[in-house]
Design an enzyme around this catalytic site. Structure first.
Site, PDB file in Angstrom:
ATOM      1  N   PRO A 144     -49.485  -0.291 -14.505  1.00 14.24           N
ATOM      2  CA  PRO A 144     -50.710  -0.648 -13.768  1.00 14.24           C
ATOM      3  C   PRO A 144     -51.940  -0.761 -14.654  1.00 14.24           C
ATOM      4  O   PRO A 144     -52.913  -1.421 -14.292  1.00 14.24           O
ATOM      5  CB  PRO A 144     -50.873   0.505 -12.765  1.00 14.24           C
ATOM      6  CG  PRO A 144     -49.509   1.079 -12.610  1.00 14.24           C
ATOM      7  CD  PRO A 144     -48.853   0.927 -13.944  1.00 14.24           C
ATOM      8  N   GLU A 188     -42.879   8.764 -11.742  1.00 17.54           N
ATOM      9  CA  GLU A 188     -44.337   8.875 -11.776  1.00 17.54           C
ATOM     10  C   GLU A 188     -44.961   8.093 -12.921  1.00 17.54           C
ATOM     11  O   GLU A 188     -46.091   7.634 -12.836  1.00 17.54           O
ATOM     12  CB  GLU A 188     -44.736  10.358 -11.885  1.00 17.54           C
ATOM     13  CG  GLU A 188     -46.233  10.619 -11.892  1.00 17.54           C
ATOM     14  CD  GLU A 188     -46.922  10.239 -10.592  1.00 17.54           C
ATOM     15  OE1 GLU A 188     -48.141  10.041 -10.616  1.00 17.54           O
ATOM     16  OE2 GLU A 188     -46.225  10.120  -9.554  1.00 17.54           O
ATOM     17  N   ARG A 217     -39.014 -20.445 -16.362  1.00 15.99           N
ATOM     18  CA  ARG A 217     -39.104 -21.796 -15.802  1.00 15.99           C
ATOM     19  C   ARG A 217     -40.009 -22.704 -16.624  1.00 15.99           C
ATOM     20  O   ARG A 217     -39.997 -23.922 -16.454  1.00 15.99           O
ATOM     21  CB  ARG A 217     -39.570 -21.746 -14.346  1.00 15.99           C
ATOM     22  CG  ARG A 217     -40.984 -21.252 -14.166  1.00 15.99           C
ATOM     23  CD  ARG A 217     -41.291 -20.931 -12.700  1.00 15.99           C
ATOM     24  NE  ARG A 217     -40.989 -22.051 -11.839  1.00 15.99           N
ATOM     25  CZ  ARG A 217     -41.788 -23.098 -11.652  1.00 15.99           C
ATOM     26  NH1 ARG A 217     -42.947 -23.149 -12.313  1.00 15.99           N
ATOM     27  NH2 ARG A 217     -41.458 -24.078 -10.846  1.00 15.99           N
ATOM     28  N   ASP A 221     -47.496 -27.419 -11.377  1.00 15.30           N
ATOM     29  CA  ASP A 221     -47.562 -26.246 -10.515  1.00 15.30           C
ATOM     30  C   ASP A 221     -48.988 -25.765 -10.308  1.00 15.30           C
ATOM     31  O   ASP A 221     -49.865 -25.996 -11.134  1.00 15.30           O
ATOM     32  CB  ASP A 221     -46.763 -25.078 -11.123  1.00 15.30           C
ATOM     33  CG  ASP A 221     -45.266 -25.297 -11.010  1.00 15.30           C
ATOM     34  OD1 ASP A 221     -44.850 -26.110 -10.172  1.00 15.30           O
ATOM     35  OD2 ASP A 221     -44.528 -24.651 -11.758  1.00 15.30           O
TER      36      ASP A 221
END
Length: 248
Positions: free
Chosen positions: A88, A115, A152, A167
């Site tokens: 994170p 954790e 991709r 895209d």
């Protein structure tokens, strides 16, 4: 490209052998393998986690299994490549990061669980990446998303080289609306320009509708884009049209 993943849940990656990535593996464009770092534990219970020093909730991944698993990957491949920790605290993943990673020859992902990590694991890492401001139970799903978005973009993976370049986010804008047969579906007709055969007009329509969709749905993206003269003109038209629509 060679892709290695370190995870204690290797079966979660079985779907990665399907669809586009599976075809890339079959074509020899991608070499994909998952290493279960639980196999490298040196304790009799095969534990990969332990309680944090100083107390606190949850369990932390211990460094030994991951360091030894990484050494095995490096020995087999000759290098560990660019090592990505799903965390994170990392920079947020987006299309630009996918494009950057797609140019690498070897990517190694560390998919954590529980954790968090023993801090010393970061010594192995070149990149820390997060999918966004939320927390998952493990890094496996995050690794799959990054791998899918990256693979991709490798030349010849999609077959049509224009598929990825058009895209959403590849140009900084959202993708324009698209249609296929029938031209009239229960009274819902395709925009006439798309069946006109006029390729110049079609190209202009696509640029304009890409700008329109971005302006209406993700106007924040326009702040980071330097529009050319044509795009600026079309965006001005879009703003007038949408203002008029609001007044109707």
């Amino acid at each position: 490209m060679k892709i290695d993943v370190l995870s204690i849940f290797p079966d979660m990656f079985k779907p990665m052998t399907e669809s586009i990535i599976g075809k890339a593996v079959q074509k020899g464009l991608v070499d994909f393998s998952v290493t279960d770092f639980r196999d490298f534990t040196n304790n009799k219970h095969n534990n990969v986690d332990d309680t944090p020093f100083g107390g606190g909730a949850g369990m932390l991944l211990t460094p030994q299994p991951i360091f030894d698993a990484m050494a095995a990957v490096e020995k087999k491949a000759g290098n560990r490549g660019r090592v990505i920790l799903l965390d994170p605290a990392g920079r947020t993943f987006n299309q630009k990061v996918a494009e950057e990673l797609s140019k690498e020859e070897h990517l190694t992902f560390i998919a954590g669980h529980y954790e968090g990590y023993d801090e010393r694991i970061r010594e192995l890492v070149t990149d820390e990446i997060s999918l966004g401001d939320y927390v998952l139970t493990g890094g496996e799903l995050g690794a799959m998303v990054i791998i899918d978005a990256t693979v991709r973009l490798i030349p010849d993976v999609l077959g049509n080289h224009e598929s990825a370049s058009g895209d959403s986010f590849s140009t900084g804008l959202l993708e324009y609306p698209q249609y296929t047969r029938p031209a009239d579906f229960r009274g819902r007709e395709v925009p006439p320009v798309l069946v006109s055969g006029n390729h110049a007009k079609i190209a202009e329509w696509r640029i304009k509708e890409s700008l329109r969709r971005t302006y209406l749905r993700r106007p924040d993206l326009l702040k980071d884009i330097k529009l050319n003269e044509q795009q600026a003109k079309l965006l001005a038209e879009v703003k007038i049209e949408e203002t008029n629509n609001d007044l109707i």
